[in-house]
Design an enzyme around this catalytic site. Structure first.
Site, short mmCIF file in Angstrom:
data_model
loop_
_atom_site.label_atom_id
_atom_site.label_comp_id
_atom_site.label_asym_id
_atom_site.label_seq_id
_atom_site.Cartn_x
_atom_site.Cartn_y
_atom_site.Cartn_z
N ASP A 173 4.12 -5.39 3.61
CA ASP A 173 4.12 -4.42 4.83
C ASP A 173 4.81 -4.49 5.81
O ASP A 173 5.67 -5.37 6.24
CB ASP A 173 2.33 -4.45 5.12
CG ASP A 173 1.71 -3.33 5.58
OD1 ASP A 173 2.37 -2.27 5.70
OD2 ASP A 173 0.38 -3.09 5.47
N HIS B 228 0.93 -1.02 -0.01
CA HIS B 228 0.10 -0.24 -0.01
C HIS B 228 0.89 1.21 0.00
O HIS B 228 1.82 1.39 0.64
CB HIS B 228 -1.08 -0.14 1.19
CG HIS B 228 -0.40 0.09 2.50
ND1 HIS B 228 -0.11 1.56 3.21
CD2 HIS B 228 -0.06 -0.68 3.60
CE1 HIS B 228 0.00 1.25 4.15
NE2 HIS B 228 0.25 0.16 4.51
N GLU C 53 -5.32 1.86 2.32
CA GLU C 53 -5.06 0.86 3.70
C GLU C 53 -4.96 1.41 4.88
O GLU C 53 -5.71 0.57 5.67
CB GLU C 53 -3.75 0.02 3.36
CG GLU C 53 -3.74 -1.11 4.05
CD GLU C 53 -3.03 -0.99 5.42
OE1 GLU C 53 -3.03 -2.04 6.28
OE2 GLU C 53 -2.75 0.10 5.63
N GLU C 54 -4.32 2.62 5.24
CA GLU C 54 -4.40 3.18 6.40
C GLU C 54 -5.64 3.72 7.16
O GLU C 54 -5.82 3.76 8.32
CB GLU C 54 -3.40 4.27 6.60
CG GLU C 54 -1.88 3.72 6.36
CD GLU C 54 -1.17 2.92 7.54
OE1 GLU C 54 -1.98 2.46 8.45
OE2 GLU C 54 -0.05 2.76 7.41
N HIS D 158 3.64 3.91 13.77
CA HIS D 158 3.00 5.19 13.20
C HIS D 158 3.27 6.65 13.85
O HIS D 158 2.47 7.45 14.36
CB HIS D 158 1.43 4.86 13.66
CG HIS D 158 0.75 4.10 12.81
ND1 HIS D 158 -0.71 3.55 13.03
CD2 HIS D 158 1.01 3.29 11.67
CE1 HIS D 158 -0.97 3.11 11.88
NE2 HIS D 158 0.06 2.64 11.04
N ASP E 81 6.39 2.59 7.30
CA ASP E 81 5.08 1.68 7.16
C ASP E 81 4.26 2.78 6.30
O ASP E 81 3.80 3.81 6.87
CB ASP E 81 4.27 1.60 8.29
CG ASP E 81 2.88 0.99 8.06
OD1 ASP E 81 2.59 0.61 7.13
OD2 ASP E 81 2.29 0.97 9.44
#
Length: 311
Positions: free
Chosen positions: A208, A73, A181-182, A286, A155
């Site tokens: 990923d 992604h 995706e997130e 994140h 990521d």
């Protein structure tokens, strides 16, 4: 002294700095199409490039006669400007620190500070109002040491980097760059339709990034996820694990009860598609300071190259 195999960190640095939060992946798409156009003549197999309005900002690359697809992604977490200095999260960003955010609105570039109230409300500090709807992302501070790479958006820009390194030697396979995706997904269903109905590919690897946990440690190899919130089919996992052992490459096994990926949408699609999440693990998930061991990056790329020949 350890000498890492994949040393061209300039490409990864560039990927991490591209402004492409969920729903706004067009800059990443443009970069990837330009990169593919410039470099594909050096690759072992020149791919068919599938892109266009029917795929929104997604890209598919077909190499030879594909048996397996690799999903990576392109989007990142971030923030959307609301009203009165308010922000709304895109995905699940870390909001604990006074992080620097960047973006651009019609009045020009924006660099501001994220502020979080004790109640968890999100605001920005900037001398003027930022236009409602503007997206903001972490300011990139890409750092390389002997053993680690630290940056925002490893990521999943590292997953994209892995796919591009795989493309250099791939003879048969699909590489699919997905979006959204997130923030809940949404592109995989139409990508899965093309993958199955046009190319008859019914197995996939998810390129990923996962987490460092009590059972996954830095520097011990790429992580093969046996499950997260979703559970892949056991017979497919056994096939992958057997190949991974045969590769002789360092790898770790993961079992989690939370988290998901593009694999979730493949599993929930109307097609019988096998999938498995395989990726390096990071610290500081994140956040602006995601951190991955360089040995795990080497292991991830080499494992994908091996598996795509043996699945």
């Amino acid at each position: 002294m350890t000498i890492y195999k994949y040393k061209d960190t300039g490409l990864l640095r560039k990927l991490c700095s591209i402004h492409a939060p969920s729903g706004e992946e067009s800059a990443m798409k443009d970069f990837l199409l330009a990169y593919i156009s410039e470099n594909q003549h050096r690759w072992k197999t020149r791919p068919e490039i599938i892109e266009g309005e029917d795929l929104h900002d997604c890209i598919m690359l077909r190499f030879g006669s594909p048996r397996t697809a690799v999903f990576a992604h392109m989007d990142s977490i971030g923030f959307t400007v609301r009203y009165h200095d308010q922000l709304v999260a895109i995905g699940g960003p870390d909001t604990d620190g006074p992080h620097l955010l960047v973006g651009e609105d019609p009045l020009g570039p924006v660099e501001c500070c994220l502020r979080t109230t004790p109640e968890g409300h999100l605001f920005y500090d900037f001398p003027r109002a930022i236009e409602t709807g503007t997206s903001l992302v972490y300011k990139c501070n890409f750092r390389v040491t002997k053993d680690y790479i630290t940056s925002c958006y490893l990521d999943n820009r590292l997953g994209v980097y892995n796919a591009l390194k795989l493309a250099e030697t791939l003879e048969d396979g699909l590489i699919i760059f997905s979006t959204y995706e997130e923030h809940g997904g949404g592109s995989v269903p139409f990508l899965a339709k093309i993958m199955v109905e046009k190319y008859n590919v019914r197995q996939a690897l998810i390129s990923d990034i996962t987490w460092i946990t009590d059972g996954v440690v830095p520097g011990k190899g790429v992580v093969i996820s046996l499950r997260d919130r979703n559970i892949p089919r056991k017979t497919y996992l056994q096939k992958i694990l057997s190949a991974a052992v045969g590769s002789g490459l360092p790898h770790q096994l993961e079992v989690e009860g939370a988290g998901s990926s593009d694999g979730r949408e493949l599993q929930q699609s109307p097609y019988a598609i096998d999938w498995c999440f395989i990726g390096a693990a990071e610290q500081n998930v994140h956040s602006p300071d995601e951190k991955v061991h360089r040995a795990d990056i080497d292991s991830m790329i080499d494992m994908y190259k091996y598996l795509m020949k043996h699945l």
